[in-house]
Scaffold this active site. Structure first.
Site, PDB file in Angstrom:
ATOM      1  N   ASP A 194      43.926  33.177  61.219  1.00 33.56           N
ATOM      2  CA  ASP A 194      45.270  32.678  61.088  1.00 33.56           C
ATOM      3  C   ASP A 194      45.846  31.648  62.104  1.00 33.56           C
ATOM      4  O   ASP A 194      46.609  30.735  61.778  1.00 33.56           O
ATOM      5  CB  ASP A 194      46.062  33.931  61.008  1.00 33.56           C
ATOM      6  CG  ASP A 194      46.095  34.709  59.411  1.00 33.56           C
ATOM      7  OD1 ASP A 194      45.531  34.161  58.687  1.00 33.56           O
ATOM      8  OD2 ASP A 194      46.718  36.170  59.490  1.00 33.56           O
ATOM      9  N   ASP A 220      40.386  20.427  54.221  1.00 32.19           N
ATOM     10  CA  ASP A 220      39.672  21.967  53.986  1.00 32.19           C
ATOM     11  C   ASP A 220      38.760  22.152  55.316  1.00 32.19           C
ATOM     12  O   ASP A 220      38.098  21.244  55.863  1.00 32.19           O
ATOM     13  CB  ASP A 220      38.739  21.970  52.748  1.00 32.19           C
ATOM     14  CG  ASP A 220      38.303  23.372  52.613  1.00 32.19           C
ATOM     15  OD1 ASP A 220      39.176  24.111  51.786  1.00 32.19           O
ATOM     16  OD2 ASP A 220      37.062  23.764  53.053  1.00 32.19           O
ATOM     17  N   ASN A 278      36.693  33.767  59.983  1.00 32.94           N
ATOM     18  CA  ASN A 278      37.180  35.015  59.732  1.00 32.94           C
ATOM     19  C   ASN A 278      36.189  36.163  59.820  1.00 32.94           C
ATOM     20  O   ASN A 278      36.514  37.413  60.363  1.00 32.94           O
ATOM     21  CB  ASN A 278      37.578  35.086  58.214  1.00 32.94           C
ATOM     22  CG  ASN A 278      39.256  34.312  57.893  1.00 32.94           C
ATOM     23  OD1 ASN A 278      39.701  34.525  59.065  1.00 32.94           O
ATOM     24  ND2 ASN A 278      39.312  33.982  56.943  1.00 32.94           N
ATOM     25  N   GLU A 304      42.320  27.918  53.280  1.00 28.46           N
ATOM     26  CA  GLU A 304      42.462  27.079  54.437  1.00 28.46           C
ATOM     27  C   GLU A 304      42.467  25.644  53.981  1.00 28.46           C
ATOM     28  O   GLU A 304      42.150  24.397  54.742  1.00 28.46           O
ATOM     29  CB  GLU A 304      40.980  27.166  55.078  1.00 28.46           C
ATOM     30  CG  GLU A 304      39.677  26.641  54.286  1.00 28.46           C
ATOM     31  CD  GLU A 304      39.310  27.934  53.339  1.00 28.46           C
ATOM     32  OE1 GLU A 304      38.342  27.805  52.844  1.00 28.46           O
ATOM     33  OE2 GLU A 304      40.011  28.906  53.075  1.00 28.46           O
ATOM     34  N   HIS A 355      40.363  37.942  60.903  1.00 32.47           N
ATOM     35  CA  HIS A 355      41.534  37.259  60.424  1.00 32.47           C
ATOM     36  C   HIS A 355      42.741  36.903  61.151  1.00 32.47           C
ATOM     37  O   HIS A 355      43.256  35.775  60.842  1.00 32.47           O
ATOM     38  CB  HIS A 355      41.993  38.201  59.124  1.00 32.47           C
ATOM     39  CG  HIS A 355      41.075  38.092  57.965  1.00 32.47           C
ATOM     40  ND1 HIS A 355      40.949  37.175  56.987  1.00 32.47           N
ATOM     41  CD2 HIS A 355      39.975  38.866  57.642  1.00 32.47           C
ATOM     42  CE1 HIS A 355      40.095  37.625  56.082  1.00 32.47           C
ATOM     43  NE2 HIS A 355      39.335  38.586  56.446  1.00 32.47           N
TER      44      HIS A 355
END
Length: 211
Positions: free
Chosen positions: A106, A89, A97, A132, A102
């Site tokens: 990504d 994680d 973000n 994530e 965002h």
């Protein structure tokens, strides 16, 4: 794809209703038949990929990862070999973000996905569990070797510089590992890795914890 000299439309529609993708009538040129079958095979592969793969990273999605893990678990059980399962994680990903947007988030996810594909074997199961979170299954790998592999990947990811809006930053991840045969059932293996992941986060993040 049905190929027949049948011209009755009702019978053709009946064939389609029981599973046909197309109905071609004779006579037909060989190249036309080959093109029709090739196009449908390509479309099936594309649809299957969309069903099995995560669109952002190209990795297996969560359902496909669990299916592959189940197969590997059965294989290791038959051959009496160990299997390591790791849950990963990205730490403080919401802040990435919120701070950088965002699209940048990504790119961070894709960077970790690419790193996992580069550093792990082609036979290893690598999937995105959503958001994530990632999952990795290492067949034939004992606990100490799995820890070494994931710790090396963690250190490499920590050193990667990501670009935001005019600034660079770094990310880390936390990882929890569980192993077969200590956890024999698939659900037990996943839950144990998940608990180990939360242990890693509770201890300060950016570390690998064993179940």
């Amino acid at each position: 794809v049905f190929l027949s000299s049948e011209t009755d439309r009702e019978k053709q529609h009946l064939a389609m209703r029981v599973g046909g993708d197309d109905f071609l009538t004779k006579p037909i040129k060989a190249e036309h038949l080959v093109a029709a079958v090739r196009n449908r095979a390509r479309r099936f592969r594309e649809l299957r990929s969309l069903m099995l793969r995560d669109s952002l990273t190209g990795l297996l999605n969560q359902a496909s990862t669990r299916d592959h893990l189940s197969v590997e678990l059965s294989r290791m059980r038959r051959s009496d070999q160990p299997l390591a399962f790791a849950m990963i994680d990205i730490d403080h990903f919401k802040a990435v973000n919120d701070t950088h947007g965002h699209p940048t988030g990504d790119r961070v996810i894709r960077a970790l996905a690419n790193l996992l594909k580069q550093r792990l074997r082609s036979t290893d199961v690598i999937g995105r569990f959503g958001g994530e979170e990632f999952a990795v299954a290492l067949a034939g790998t004992p606990p100490d070797a799995a820890f070494t592999v994931m710790e090396e990947i963690r250190r490499t990811f920590e050193a990667i510089e990501h670009r935001g809006e005019g600034v660079s930053f770094r990310c880390t991840f936390s990882c929890g590992i569980s192993c077969f045969p200590a956890h024999a059932r698939l659900d037990d293996l996943v839950e144990a890795a998940d608990r180990a992941l939360y242990t890693a986060k509770d201890k300060g993040r950016n570390r690998v914890a064993m179940a």
